[in-house]
Design a protein around this motif. Structure first.
Motif, PDB file in Angstrom:
ATOM      1  N   ALA A  58      29.353  50.176 -24.608  1.00  8.78           N
ATOM      2  CA  ALA A  58      28.805  50.531 -23.296  1.00  8.78           C
ATOM      3  C   ALA A  58      27.284  50.423 -23.353  1.00  8.78           C
ATOM      4  N   PRO A  59      26.744  49.196 -23.302  1.00  4.50           N
ATOM      5  CA  PRO A  59      25.303  49.020 -23.529  1.00  4.50           C
ATOM      6  C   PRO A  59      24.422  49.763 -22.528  1.00  4.50           C
ATOM      7  N   LEU A  60      24.721  49.689 -21.254  1.00  4.66           N
ATOM      8  CA  LEU A  60      23.863  50.324 -20.261  1.00  4.66           C
ATOM      9  C   LEU A  60      23.921  51.841 -20.382  1.00  4.66           C
ATOM     10  N   GLU A  61      25.128  52.383 -20.490  1.00  7.73           N
ATOM     11  CA  GLU A  61      25.271  53.834 -20.610  1.00  7.73           C
ATOM     12  C   GLU A  61      24.602  54.346 -21.888  1.00  7.73           C
ATOM     13  N   GLY A  62      24.748  53.581 -22.977  1.00  4.54           N
ATOM     14  CA  GLY A  62      24.109  53.968 -24.238  1.00  4.54           C
ATOM     15  C   GLY A  62      22.598  53.964 -24.130  1.00  4.54           C
ATOM     16  N   LEU A  63      22.039  52.944 -23.456  1.00  5.84           N
ATOM     17  CA  LEU A  63      20.588  52.889 -23.280  1.00  5.84           C
ATOM     18  C   LEU A  63      20.085  54.014 -22.385  1.00  5.84           C
ATOM     19  N   VAL A  64      20.857  54.339 -21.337  1.00  4.83           N
ATOM     20  CA  VAL A  64      20.448  55.440 -20.449  1.00  4.83           C
ATOM     21  C   VAL A  64      20.401  56.745 -21.240  1.00  4.83           C
ATOM     22  N   ALA A  65      21.439  57.001 -22.044  1.00  4.96           N
ATOM     23  CA  ALA A  65      21.463  58.221 -22.852  1.00  4.96           C
ATOM     24  C   ALA A  65      20.301  58.245 -23.834  1.00  4.96           C
ATOM     25  N   LEU A  66      20.051  57.122 -24.494  1.00  6.27           N
ATOM     26  CA  LEU A  66      18.951  57.023 -25.447  1.00  6.27           C
ATOM     27  C   LEU A  66      17.608  57.237 -24.757  1.00  6.27           C
ATOM     28  N   THR A  67      17.470  56.682 -23.570  1.00  4.48           N
ATOM     29  CA  THR A  67      16.235  56.827 -22.802  1.00  4.48           C
ATOM     30  C   THR A  67      16.028  58.269 -22.373  1.00  4.48           C
ATOM     31  N   GLN A  68      17.091  58.940 -21.945  1.00  4.37           N
ATOM     32  CA  GLN A  68      16.960  60.334 -21.523  1.00  4.37           C
ATOM     33  C   GLN A  68      16.579  61.231 -22.698  1.00  4.37           C
ATOM     34  N   VAL A  69      17.142  60.963 -23.863  1.00  6.85           N
ATOM     35  CA  VAL A  69      16.752  61.718 -25.056  1.00  6.85           C
ATOM     36  C   VAL A  69      15.271  61.506 -25.354  1.00  6.85           C
ATOM     37  N   THR A  70      14.805  60.259 -25.206  1.00  5.30           N
ATOM     38  CA  THR A  70      13.385  59.962 -25.408  1.00  5.30           C
ATOM     39  C   THR A  70      12.530  60.743 -24.416  1.00  5.30           C
ATOM     40  N   GLY A  71      12.980  60.826 -23.163  1.00  6.15           N
ATOM     41  CA  GLY A  71      12.256  61.604 -22.158  1.00  6.15           C
ATOM     42  C   GLY A  71      12.150  63.063 -22.544  1.00  6.15           C
ATOM     43  N   ILE A  72      13.237  63.637 -23.025  1.00  4.27           N
ATOM     44  CA  ILE A  72      13.224  65.042 -23.451  1.00  4.27           C
ATOM     45  C   ILE A  72      12.264  65.233 -24.618  1.00  4.27           C
ATOM     46  N   ILE A  73      12.306  64.314 -25.580  1.00  2.02           N
ATOM     47  CA  ILE A  73      11.410  64.412 -26.743  1.00  2.02           C
ATOM     48  C   ILE A  73       9.948  64.349 -26.295  1.00  2.02           C
ATOM     49  N   LEU A  74       9.636  63.451 -25.350  1.00  3.23           N
ATOM     50  CA  LEU A  74       8.262  63.349 -24.855  1.00  3.23           C
ATOM     51  C   LEU A  74       7.815  64.635 -24.164  1.00  3.23           C
ATOM     52  N   VAL A  75       8.697  65.262 -23.409  1.00  3.31           N
ATOM     53  CA  VAL A  75       8.351  66.522 -22.744  1.00  3.31           C
ATOM     54  C   VAL A  75       8.049  67.593 -23.786  1.00  3.31           C
ATOM     55  N   VAL A  76       8.891  67.698 -24.800  1.00  7.97           N
ATOM     56  CA  VAL A  76       8.685  68.710 -25.844  1.00  7.97           C
ATOM     57  C   VAL A  76       7.370  68.452 -26.575  1.00  7.97           C
ATOM     58  N   ILE A  77       7.131  67.191 -26.963  1.00  8.28           N
ATOM     59  CA  ILE A  77       5.880  66.851 -27.651  1.00  8.28           C
ATOM     60  C   ILE A  77       4.681  67.155 -26.760  1.00  8.28           C
TER      61      ILE A  77
END
Length: 194
Positions: free
Chosen positions: A147-166
């Protein structure tokens, strides 16, 4: 006589840290809210990366003094990157799929290498955790294939959360730097009194 004055750039360190933190928070929130837009921008950069590296490898294949086999591999690799770049720019969904496959392959290779090294070295500290990380990486890679698109969306959202925390941590660090430094508001009052 030694000066106890802080270096001039250090005076503004807290400002840079706070601004960097605020930007990271804003960027992280934007990525988390609109992961599709972030994926498209990343896919465009991925296509550009393939184009540049493809051209560089083809040029290098004709200019390097190496064996015929080495030059042929460089040329084939560069030509393949150019074809993939063209596919990325012809249809943006191709670029997203190729990006997901690229990341998926990276996860699978890392996972297999990590798990196999942990399986083979019984004296490795944290061996069980390395095996778990390896298995999880392989699973993440497979998800990106299935599921390439769904996997990228999940990966991107995790990146967004990490950026907020940082970003939040950077803002806090900037405020602490100002408060604990010798050039904050209390230092100015202390300097004018003495």
């Amino acid at each position: 006589m030694q000066s106890t004055a802080a270096p001039s750039m250090l005076r503004y360190l807290w400002i840079y840290t706070v601004v960097s933190g605020v930007l990271a928070v804003l960027f992280g929130v934007l990525i988390f809210i609109r992961p599709g837009a972030a994926i498209i921008v990343t896919a465009i950069f991925f296509g550009a990366y393939l184009l540049v590296t493809g051209i560089a490898q083809v040029v290098l294949a004709f200019s390097v003094r190496s064996s015929f086999g080495g030059r042929a591999l460089l040329f084939i690799s560069g030509a393949a990157a150019l074809v993939l770049a063209v596919l990325c720019f012809i249809n943006l969904s191709n670029s997203v799929d190729l990006l997901a496959i690229w990341i998926g392959i990276g996860f699978i290779f890392r996972g297999v290498a990590t798990a196999m090294s942990a399986f083979s070295d019984k004296s490795l500290p944290g061996r069980i955790w390395e095996i778990i990380v390896g298995i999880l990486s392989v699973i993440a890679g497979i998800i990106l294939f299935v599921a390439p698109l769904e996997g990228l969306v999940a990966l991107t959202q995790v990146t967004g959360i990490i950026l907020v925390v940082i970003g939040v941590v950077e803002v806090i660090a900037g405020i602490r730097i100002r408060r604990e430094s010798s050039f904050g508001p209390t230092a100015r009052v202390r300097d004018t009194v003495t």
